[in-house]
Design an enzyme around this catalytic site. Structure first.
Site, mmCIF file in Angstrom:
data_model
loop_
_atom_site.group_PDB
_atom_site.id
_atom_site.type_symbol
_atom_site.label_atom_id
_atom_site.label_comp_id
_atom_site.label_asym_id
_atom_site.label_seq_id
_atom_site.Cartn_x
_atom_site.Cartn_y
_atom_site.Cartn_z
ATOM 1 N N TRP A 316 0.844 -1.216 0.000
ATOM 2 C CA TRP A 316 0.000 0.000 0.000
ATOM 3 C C TRP A 316 0.868 1.251 0.000
ATOM 4 O O TRP A 316 0.533 2.254 -0.615
ATOM 5 C CB TRP A 316 -0.917 -0.005 1.230
ATOM 6 C CG TRP A 316 -1.784 1.214 1.353
ATOM 7 C CD1 TRP A 316 -3.015 1.398 0.797
ATOM 8 C CD2 TRP A 316 -1.500 2.418 2.087
ATOM 9 N NE1 TRP A 316 -3.519 2.634 1.126
ATOM 10 C CE2 TRP A 316 -2.609 3.284 1.923
ATOM 11 C CE3 TRP A 316 -0.429 2.851 2.861
ATOM 12 C CZ2 TRP A 316 -2.668 4.555 2.502
ATOM 13 C CZ3 TRP A 316 -0.491 4.124 3.433
ATOM 14 C CH2 TRP A 316 -1.601 4.953 3.247
ATOM 15 N N HIS A 317 2.006 1.175 0.691
ATOM 16 C CA HIS A 317 2.845 2.365 0.828
ATOM 17 C C HIS A 317 3.551 2.738 -0.452
ATOM 18 O O HIS A 317 3.952 3.887 -0.623
ATOM 19 C CB HIS A 317 3.869 2.168 1.953
ATOM 20 C CG HIS A 317 3.292 2.393 3.316
ATOM 21 N ND1 HIS A 317 2.570 1.432 3.986
ATOM 22 C CD2 HIS A 317 3.316 3.479 4.123
ATOM 23 C CE1 HIS A 317 2.173 1.918 5.149
ATOM 24 N NE2 HIS A 317 2.608 3.158 5.265
ATOM 25 N N GLY A 318 3.760 1.780 -1.341
ATOM 26 C CA GLY A 318 4.446 2.152 -2.574
ATOM 27 C C GLY A 318 4.566 0.990 -3.528
ATOM 28 O O GLY A 318 4.575 -0.173 -3.126
#
Lengths: 476, 394
Positions: A316-318
């Site tokens: 989700w973060h990258g």
């Protein structure tokens, strides 16, 4: 800040007698805010808003004749597809090309896909909305403008907190702001602005320069300075944005959940995730971990579920393997802590437990921050004392100056719960006695009327100068 | 009144005052836009793109200009805030970082640091990045190519490098900015070009000589003083005299030196702190009348990066010159121009890692000069060569 906010506040409070009108003001402000930064990509968010407004009604009506699983599946698939298209296409194509190239097949060519700011956040808002309807925790919002306002509300639009629909639904229709709450919102906003501009931005400069040093020039002291600066940067940056969002929320009558609870005092990775980005970790817990079975199906399944959660949290973060590794790294230690060795480590001596936790968190941040896996590994190697640099080209003196040192000291103090301690001391010791009560009120006035305005002016000075101002979370 | 009531009223009063202070602070910039209440501040920076005329067809263009930084640069009190920030950082905290545009060194000297996102003059001074043999070979090809092209037309070529201030006055840089290599890119490139037979005049030794007797560079600006420029002029003329011996007896030294207060150094202006870094201006006044005057020249571009200047003495017995220049030529022009029938000073865009500074052959062919001077300040001379362009598809 000097044009958008005064205008929005003026228009909002001019229309405070007409609830629908003030919602339109906020909606217009939010869409303008997004368009200002993202231009035509506002269409992606508008599409998401309209689609999920319709999905919400569809799921709700489906409950009358079925469990709505099919409808829910379609709606979730739509949202995830939108996120995957805009956030992960480049990543997926790059990895597919590695595989295809490896077996000698022609590679795919896709034009670079732009990542709309905040897509991860508003997609999670949309899923939260649908899940709350699906679980019958709330009826759908029949007003499209109100749905749009929930998804696009500018204080939290690009950096959270991730607000549950059921927590805010009533506030969309009924909310009030007294002068004391408005003032509380102002102070919270200024605190968040100060965290971001006066602390995060200052330590970001050494962090960015140190992480740009080629591996052969890194030294152990410089590597540690780099990761300390980044560790502080990411906390003050992200929690600063959350404070600004919460403060702005108060100004407009919304109460947003707290997103950080002093994560760097944690004594275990499990505790860290109860204190860090709380709105995200609880989102994953409630909408993924528990539906997967959580810890109800035995330990092996629990471990599998935990690993899955941390994998997806990293992703989700990258759109990069480094983010996945960061997530799995946390997942590994989170699982390890449930075994006897891990329990002994985290529940024994507090100092050792805290040191262990900080080392794990900081090493994890290396994966988060480095551009590539080899770079991350070289950096960790340097931290461990196996550095290749001589210290001539890149030495500490290039990154430390009196301002950076002062800010580092303030930051280390600021990661501790010193403010709640002082507040509690004031309430329990000071306010209990008449003379003390007067001093307490004086301190409160001092903070509100002198200290925080001074912080605000310092922030305005820094922003005016256009000094280093990176945006970590705007990339998600 | 009870204690609780007093407390409640006090809290309400504090809250009201807090709100008022905040609202005043966030509306002051807009008020300044209307009533212009902010005190004036001298701040030198690139101007934002001007706003296009507001009309329906231009609406999106205006939105784009606003969006890309116009508002960030033009709101009320901004310059005052910039000045305060620099006072705080440089005076109170003594916290110069070489990742900012200007750093403060010892003895109140100011130095350029981050000139643009790709060019850090302090890092160049530290020699933290050197040329590869391939880089040097590319630069040699470029300058040797220019010289050969000119020689084929009977034109002499002289490449002139004006040093950075950091190179001449390193003792005033903050101590943490150490040299990381005994040789820097200037050393590498000057040696490579000289070895390849390029006519290159490296002014570093001359500036160090001037420094022993006079201020070669301004303390608060990036540029040389007129002492430095004059020494550069002498060196250039002595070099040109090897091809044109008649220059030697005409090198002029009949100047009166005036030193007057009130120089506004460029670096101090970038900090909005000109008043806190006072400096004296050095002016050389000719004891005999100068002959060179600026004349119109339709043969050459009016401007490239900055306007083209054509100076003429009207003396047909003198040779002519084309000078490709940058800002360091400004102080040289009055001296040099006296020696030429006509001298054309062309100011191209500076080199970047993506695009080399233009050597405008059309100007040379139009002017047919006797001499061409390619003048660079060190920091643009030592850019890395742009990646070779792919040959156009045919």
């Amino acid at each position: 800040m000097f044009y958008f906010l005064p205008i929005v506040l003026a228009l909002y409070f001019a229309s405070v007698r007409w609830p629908h009108l003030r919602n339109w003001v906020l909606l217009a402000a939010s869409l303008f805010f997004y368009t200002w930064g993202e231009g035509e990509y506002v269409v992606v968010m508008l599409l998401s808003i309209v689609a999920n407004y319709l999905f919400g009604i569809w799921i709700y009506k489906a409950h009358e004749r079925s469990n709505a699983k099919v409808e829910m599946g379609v709606a979730i698939a739509f949202n995830l597809l939108l996120l995957i298209i805009f956030k992960y296409t480049n990543f997926l194509v790059a990895n597919m090309n590695l595989v295809l190239g490896g077996i000698g097949l022609p590679t795919m060519t896709v034009g670079q896909v732009h990542l709309p700011i905040g897509i991860s956040f508003f997609t999670f808002h949309c899923i939260s909305y649908l899940m709350d309807i699906y679980r019958r925790q709330t009826p759908p919002q029949m007003s499209l403008p109100c749905t749009a306002l929930y998804i696009s509300l500018f204080p939290q639009l690009v950096a959270g907190p991730i607000i549950r629909y059921k927590d805010i639904a009533a506030q969309l229709l009924h909310r009030t702001v007294g002068i004391e709450r408005f003032s509380k919102g102002i102070n919270r906003f200024i605190i968040g602005l100060g965290k971001k501009v006066l602390i995060a931005n200052v330590v970001a400069l050494p962090a960015d320069k140190i992480f740009a040093i080629p591996a052969e020039h890194l030294t152990t002291p410089v590597a540690w300075l780099g990761i300390v600066c980044y560790t502080l940067q990411i906390y003050f940056d992200f929690s600063g944005y959350s404070d600004m969002a919460i403060g702005l929320g108060h100004m407009f009558g919304f109460k947003f959940m707290e997103n950080f609870n002093y994560p760097y005092i944690s004594k275990s990775i499990q505790e860290f995730w109860r204190r860090w980005h709380i709105s995200l970790s609880t989102w994953f817990r409630d909408y993924l971990y528990i539906p997967l079975g959580g810890n109800r199906d035995g330990q092996a399944k629990m471990y599998r579920n935990l690993v899955a959660i941390f994998f997806l949290c990293g992703l989700w973060h990258g759109a990069s393997w480094n983010f996945v590794i960061w997530g799995l790294f946390h997942g590994f230690f989170s699982v390890l802590e449930r075994f006897p060795l891990g329990k002994r480590l985290t529940q024994g001596n507090a100092v050792i437990a805290h040191a262990y936790t900080m080392v794990v968190v900081m090493v994890a941040w290396v994966f988060f921050r480095a551009e590539t896996l080899p770079q991350a590994l070289s950096f960790i190697q340097a931290m461990a004392g196996f550095a290749q640099g001589s210290g001539v080209v890149w030495h500490l003196g290039l990154f430390l100056n009196p301002k950076v040192v002062i800010v580092l000291c303030l930051a280390v103090i600021g990661v501790t719960p010193i403010v709640p301690w002082v507040l509690r001391w004031r309430e329990e010791r000071l306010a209990a006695r008449p003379a003390g009560a007067a001093v307490n009120l004086g301190l409160e006035a001092l903070a509100s009327l002198i200290v925080l305005p001074a912080v605000f002016v310092l922030c305005a000075m820094s922003l005016a100068s256009g000094t280093h101002n990176p945006f970590i979370y705007f990339q998600f | 009144m009870t204690t609780a009531q007093i407390s409640s009223r006090w809290r309400k009063a504090t809250a009201t005052a807090t709100a008022l202070i905040f609202l005043v602070f966030i509306t002051l910039p807009a008020l300044d836009g209307v009533f212009h209440i902010a005190p004036p501040v001298d701040l030198m920076e690139n101007d934002p793109t001007p706003l296009p005329e507001i009309s329906f067809s231009e609406l999106f263009k205006a939105f784009n200009v606003l969006q890309r930084g116009f508002l960030d640069k033009t709101y009320g009190f901004r310059k005052n805030l910039v000045r305060l920030q620099n006072l705080l950082d440089l005076d109170i905290l003594q916290a110069s970082s070489h990742y900012h545009t200007v750093i403060r060194g010892k003895d109140n000297w100011l130095f350029l640091a981050q000139e643009n996102p790709e060019l850090n003059v302090v890092e160049d001074y530290r020699a933290s990045r050197l040329y590869s043999p391939g880089d040097l070979a590319r630069w040699v090809d470029v300058y040797r190519g220019r010289q050969d092209w000119l020689a084929a037309r009977g034109i002499h070529y002289l490449l002139v490098v004006a040093p950075n201030k950091h190179t001449v006055y390193p003792e005033h840089l903050p101590a943490q900015f150490n040299k990381t290599s005994p040789r820097d890119r200037t050393d590498q490139l000057v040696d490579a070009l000289a070895s390849a037979g390029v006519n290159i005049l490296d002014l570093r030794p001359a500036m160090r000589t001037v420094k022993e007797k006079a201020l070669a560079y301004y303390r608060t600006d990036t540029h040389w003083t007129t002492y430095g420029a004059f020494a550069g002029y002498i060196e250039i003329m002595l070099r040109l005299a090897r091809w044109r011996p008649e220059f030697a007896p005409t090198i002029r030294g009949d100047y009166e030196i005036n030193i007057t207060p009130g120089l506004t150094g460029g670096l101090a202006s970038m900090l909005a702190l000109s008043d806190r870094f006072p400096e004296e201006r050095v002016t050389f006044v000719s004891k005999t009348p100068r002959k060179a005057v600026e004349v119109p020249n339709p043969q050459v571009p009016k401007a490239l990066f900055q306007p083209t200047v054509t100076m003429s003495t009207g003396d047909p017995s003198l040779p002519s010159a084309v000078v490709f220049r940058d800002s360091f030529a400004h102080e040289l022009m009055p001296f040099l121009s006296e020696h030429f029938r006509q001298a054309v000073y062309v100011w191209p865009y500076p080199s970047t890692p993506r695009e080399m500074r233009v050597f405008d052959k059309a100007v040379v062919e139009a002017e047919k000069p006797d001499l061409v001077i390619d003048e660079f300040v060190e920091r643009y001379f030592t850019e890395f060569p742009p990646s070779p362009k792919l040959p156009p598809a045919e």
